[in-house]
Design a protein around this motif. Structure first.
Motif, PDB file in Angstrom:
ATOM      1  N   GLY A  35      39.912  12.635   4.717  1.00  0.00           N
ATOM      2  CA  GLY A  35      39.326  13.667   5.570  1.00  0.00           C
ATOM      3  C   GLY A  35      37.975  13.319   6.153  1.00  0.00           C
ATOM      4  O   GLY A  35      37.202  14.223   6.477  1.00  0.00           O
ATOM      5  N   TRP A  36      37.678  12.027   6.368  1.00  0.00           N
ATOM      6  CA  TRP A  36      36.359  11.586   6.847  1.00  0.00           C
ATOM      7  C   TRP A  36      36.407  11.128   8.298  1.00  0.00           C
ATOM      8  O   TRP A  36      37.407  10.582   8.763  1.00  0.00           O
ATOM      9  CB  TRP A  36      35.835  10.451   5.976  1.00  0.00           C
ATOM     10  CG  TRP A  36      35.525  10.862   4.580  1.00  0.00           C
ATOM     11  CD1 TRP A  36      36.413  10.942   3.531  1.00  0.00           C
ATOM     12  CD2 TRP A  36      34.266  11.282   4.057  1.00  0.00           C
ATOM     13  NE1 TRP A  36      35.773  11.372   2.399  1.00  0.00           N
ATOM     14  CE2 TRP A  36      34.455  11.592   2.683  1.00  0.00           C
ATOM     15  CE3 TRP A  36      33.001  11.419   4.594  1.00  0.00           C
ATOM     16  CZ2 TRP A  36      33.423  12.028   1.871  1.00  0.00           C
ATOM     17  CZ3 TRP A  36      31.963  11.857   3.788  1.00  0.00           C
ATOM     18  CH2 TRP A  36      32.174  12.165   2.447  1.00  0.00           C
ATOM     19  N   PHE A  37      35.290  11.343   8.992  1.00  0.00           N
ATOM     20  CA  PHE A  37      35.097  10.787  10.325  1.00  0.00           C
ATOM     21  C   PHE A  37      33.604  10.820  10.633  1.00  0.00           C
ATOM     22  O   PHE A  37      32.944  11.823  10.343  1.00  0.00           O
ATOM     23  CB  PHE A  37      35.861  11.592  11.385  1.00  0.00           C
ATOM     24  CG  PHE A  37      35.884  10.911  12.720  1.00  0.00           C
ATOM     25  CD1 PHE A  37      36.869   9.981  13.018  1.00  0.00           C
ATOM     26  CD2 PHE A  37      34.906  11.162  13.671  1.00  0.00           C
ATOM     27  CE1 PHE A  37      36.888   9.326  14.237  1.00  0.00           C
ATOM     28  CE2 PHE A  37      34.914  10.516  14.889  1.00  0.00           C
ATOM     29  CZ  PHE A  37      35.915   9.597  15.181  1.00  0.00           C
ATOM     30  N   PRO A  38      33.051   9.727  11.229  1.00  0.00           N
ATOM     31  CA  PRO A  38      33.724   8.458  11.495  1.00  0.00           C
ATOM     32  C   PRO A  38      33.965   7.675  10.204  1.00  0.00           C
ATOM     33  O   PRO A  38      33.783   8.218   9.113  1.00  0.00           O
ATOM     34  CB  PRO A  38      32.735   7.728  12.406  1.00  0.00           C
ATOM     35  CG  PRO A  38      31.404   8.261  11.982  1.00  0.00           C
ATOM     36  CD  PRO A  38      31.636   9.703  11.615  1.00  0.00           C
ATOM     37  N   ASN A  39      34.336   6.413  10.353  1.00  0.00           N
ATOM     38  CA  ASN A  39      34.612   5.551   9.218  1.00  0.00           C
ATOM     39  C   ASN A  39      33.428   5.555   8.249  1.00  0.00           C
ATOM     40  O   ASN A  39      32.329   5.138   8.611  1.00  0.00           O
ATOM     41  CB  ASN A  39      34.854   4.128   9.722  1.00  0.00           C
ATOM     42  CG  ASN A  39      35.779   3.368   8.818  1.00  0.00           C
ATOM     43  OD1 ASN A  39      35.896   3.685   7.642  1.00  0.00           O
ATOM     44  ND2 ASN A  39      36.436   2.369   9.347  1.00  0.00           N
ATOM     45  N   PRO A  40      33.595   6.053   7.014  1.00  0.00           N
ATOM     46  CA  PRO A  40      32.461   6.187   6.101  1.00  0.00           C
ATOM     47  C   PRO A  40      32.114   4.879   5.393  1.00  0.00           C
ATOM     48  O   PRO A  40      32.864   3.900   5.452  1.00  0.00           O
ATOM     49  CB  PRO A  40      32.944   7.232   5.093  1.00  0.00           C
ATOM     50  CG  PRO A  40      34.417   6.989   5.030  1.00  0.00           C
ATOM     51  CD  PRO A  40      34.837   6.582   6.408  1.00  0.00           C
ATOM     52  N   GLU A  41      30.994   4.907   4.704  1.00  0.00           N
ATOM     53  CA  GLU A  41      30.566   3.774   3.884  1.00  0.00           C
ATOM     54  C   GLU A  41      30.895   4.079   2.429  1.00  0.00           C
ATOM     55  O   GLU A  41      30.725   5.210   1.967  1.00  0.00           O
ATOM     56  CB  GLU A  41      29.060   3.554   4.053  1.00  0.00           C
ATOM     57  CG  GLU A  41      28.508   2.379   3.267  1.00  0.00           C
ATOM     58  CD  GLU A  41      27.012   2.208   3.442  1.00  0.00           C
ATOM     59  OE1 GLU A  41      26.459   1.244   2.903  1.00  0.00           O
ATOM     60  OE2 GLU A  41      26.395   3.057   4.124  1.00  0.00           O
ATOM     61  N   ILE A  42      31.355   3.073   1.684  1.00  0.00           N
ATOM     62  CA  ILE A  42      31.709   3.237   0.273  1.00  0.00           C
ATOM     63  C   ILE A  42      30.745   2.424  -0.574  1.00  0.00           C
ATOM     64  O   ILE A  42      30.553   1.227  -0.331  1.00  0.00           O
ATOM     65  CB  ILE A  42      33.158   2.779  -0.011  1.00  0.00           C
ATOM     66  CG1 ILE A  42      34.152   3.561   0.846  1.00  0.00           C
ATOM     67  CG2 ILE A  42      33.500   2.975  -1.475  1.00  0.00           C
ATOM     68  CD1 ILE A  42      34.514   2.858   2.122  1.00  0.00           C
ATOM     69  N   LEU A  43      30.141   3.065  -1.574  1.00  0.00           N
ATOM     70  CA  LEU A  43      29.195   2.395  -2.458  1.00  0.00           C
ATOM     71  C   LEU A  43      29.632   2.601  -3.901  1.00  0.00           C
ATOM     72  O   LEU A  43      29.950   3.723  -4.318  1.00  0.00           O
ATOM     73  CB  LEU A  43      27.774   2.937  -2.266  1.00  0.00           C
ATOM     74  CG  LEU A  43      27.151   2.810  -0.878  1.00  0.00           C
ATOM     75  CD1 LEU A  43      25.804   3.532  -0.838  1.00  0.00           C
ATOM     76  CD2 LEU A  43      26.979   1.344  -0.489  1.00  0.00           C
ATOM     77  N   TRP A  44      29.638   1.510  -4.679  1.00  0.00           N
ATOM     78  CA  TRP A  44      29.834   1.589  -6.125  1.00  0.00           C
ATOM     79  C   TRP A  44      28.454   1.450  -6.771  1.00  0.00           C
ATOM     80  O   TRP A  44      27.717   0.511  -6.479  1.00  0.00           O
ATOM     81  CB  TRP A  44      30.746   0.467  -6.611  1.00  0.00           C
ATOM     82  CG  TRP A  44      32.176   0.591  -6.180  1.00  0.00           C
ATOM     83  CD1 TRP A  44      32.757  -0.004  -5.107  1.00  0.00           C
ATOM     84  CD2 TRP A  44      33.208   1.349  -6.821  1.00  0.00           C
ATOM     85  NE1 TRP A  44      34.082   0.329  -5.027  1.00  0.00           N
ATOM     86  CE2 TRP A  44      34.398   1.146  -6.075  1.00  0.00           C
ATOM     87  CE3 TRP A  44      33.245   2.163  -7.953  1.00  0.00           C
ATOM     88  CZ2 TRP A  44      35.613   1.733  -6.416  1.00  0.00           C
ATOM     89  CZ3 TRP A  44      34.468   2.745  -8.292  1.00  0.00           C
ATOM     90  CH2 TRP A  44      35.617   2.543  -7.538  1.00  0.00           C
ATOM     91  N   LEU A  45      28.112   2.390  -7.653  1.00  0.00           N
ATOM     92  CA  LEU A  45      26.784   2.412  -8.260  1.00  0.00           C
ATOM     93  C   LEU A  45      26.887   2.314  -9.774  1.00  0.00           C
ATOM     94  O   LEU A  45      27.892   2.708 -10.371  1.00  0.00           O
ATOM     95  CB  LEU A  45      26.045   3.705  -7.879  1.00  0.00           C
ATOM     96  CG  LEU A  45      26.008   4.051  -6.377  1.00  0.00           C
ATOM     97  CD1 LEU A  45      25.349   5.405  -6.186  1.00  0.00           C
ATOM     98  CD2 LEU A  45      25.275   2.983  -5.593  1.00  0.00           C
TER      99      LEU A  45
END
Length: 419
Positions: free
Chosen positions: A151-161
């Motif tokens: 359900g995201w727009f625009p293309n999101p950023e993914i971070l592993w913390l």
């Protein structure tokens, strides 16, 4: 454009826009600003809004001071002007139920007598997706993790913390999938090698809104144990300020609907969530009016009631059939201090804060039902709705009986507030 030859009232007359892109949230309402500058404002003028689609100029809507003309079919039923603001020079365009396809360049074209001026406005569209779900796969020497959300727009950023909130160095392989409505689904995976920090967060960032959603997983137990012996605590949480940011974007209060209850009580069966266990029954009050489309929000003051149930049920008004537990009702309930959802037997924990007022957001455009703790602005549960495609039915609010339970009035902001 030059104003030579204009009547005296038109000299120095121009239209202006903010000069920066306007951001619209998918499914919500956005206003594209356009300001007419002239003193005095002409008595009679017309405004036309044009959408630029590749090399085409598509009419969105126009207003000649008397009547609204809707343009291309994609915008029909979604356009609004503010004629009571024309005397102040406000010729902005309101666009309801924003779609991905609405993103692009718009022109505000204002005409007076035989002269005209125009200005461009850029609309950028954004959507805030689901809270991510982390899935654990235990192996002999390491752990594999997957993070999923949609359900995201625009293309999101993914971070592993890690446990300190720092970006992890382990490699990740995200995969983006375009969903039917133009939104993005994200599936990201990573591997925790031996000796790694066993507290991991998956953070999804919408760069256009600078809004994040995050889930955290804590893993305890020996790596030699199999998956069934590993104790995993999955915490779906967002910081209070982030949730408030999301709520502010969605403008729940603008969707407030008054709810009135039928005087007669009904006995409603809800799914137990466990096989072989009969459905529990509750005496409830059901709303007098139902909803078939759009977005609706209401708040319930629960008073001193400790055990309650609330939600919506779907009924075909013409047949009078009794709702089927687990198919025609969606609910949140509290029993002995613990929250439960109609989606299954899993407990959702306890309410934080006073927890005496809950918000219910019924989004029939996206077929979702959400429950919020009004005091902490915390999302308690989100349920997917399904009615089998029957167009005759409607969704009716319901709440269990109890002294002090009532609808809480919510002030509705003015249409042009914040411009």
């Amino acid at each position: 454009m030059a104003t030579e030859g204009w009547p005296e009232v038109a000299k120095g007359w121009w239209v202006s826009s903010p000069g920066i892109p306007i951001v619209g949230i998918v499914g919500e309402r956005v206003v594209l600003p356009c300001q007419l500058s002239q003193d005095p404002i002409p008595e009679v003028f017309s405004v036309r809004w044009i959408f630029h689609d590749d090399s085409r100029r598509i009419l969105v809507g126009s207003f000649d001071g008397k009547s609204l003309e809707e343009g291309d079919g994609r915008f029909q039923g979604r356009v609004e002007f503010f004629p009571w603001e024309f005397r102040a020079g406000n010729v902005s365009l309101g666009l309801r139920n924003v779609r991905i396809s609405d993103q692009g360049s718009y022109t505000c074209h204002v005409s007076f007598q035989d002269m005209s001026q125009e200005v461009s406005v850029e609309l950028e569209v954004a959507a805030i997706g689901d809270i991510p779900t982390i899935v654990l796969n235990s192996r002999k020497s390491d752990f594999g993790l997957s993070c999923r959300t949609s359900g995201w727009f625009p293309n999101p950023e993914i971070l592993w913390l890690d446990s300190q909130g720092k970006i992890r160095k382990e490699s990740s392989s995200p995969r983006m999938t375009l969903e039917p409505l133009g939104l993005f689904r994200i599936d990201a995976s990573m591997t925790l090698p031996p000796g790694s920090d066993l507290e991991v967060s998956c953070r999804i960032v919408n760069p256009r809104l600078n809004v994040t959603r995050e889930s955290r997983i804590r893993i305890s137990g020996s790596r030699k144990e199999n998956a069934s012996a590993v104790k995993v605590k999955l915490e779906r949480e967002e910081e209070k300020k982030k949730v408030k940011s999301v709520l502010a974007k969605i403008h729940f209060k603008k969707r407030f609907v008054p709810v009135a209850w039928n005087a007669l009580e009904r006995i409603l069966e809800l799914p137990s969530g466990e096989s072989g266990v009969s459905a529990p029954t509750f005496p409830v009050h059901v709303g007098q009016e139902g909803f078939r489309s759009g977005k609706c929000y209401w708040e319930l003051e629960l008073g001193e009631e400790q055990d309650w149930v609330l939600g919506v049920l779907w009924e075909n008004a013409g047949c009078g059939a009794r709702p089927i537990p687990g198919r025609d009702s969606w609910a949140l309930r509290r029993s002995q201090g613990e929250l439960f959802s109609s989606s299954g037997p899993r407990g959702l924990g306890k309410l934080r804060g006073n927890g005496s007022t809950l918000g219910v957001f019924l989004d029939l455009d996206w077929e979702r039902l959400e429950f919020y703790n009004v005091e902490t602005t915390e999302l308690l549960e989100r349920l997917d709705l399904s009615t089998g495609g029957d167009p005759q039915g409607m969704f009716f609010p319901f709440v269990s009986q109890g002294e002090g339970i009532r609808i809480r009035p919510v002030p509705i902001p003015l249409p042009l507030k914040g411009l």
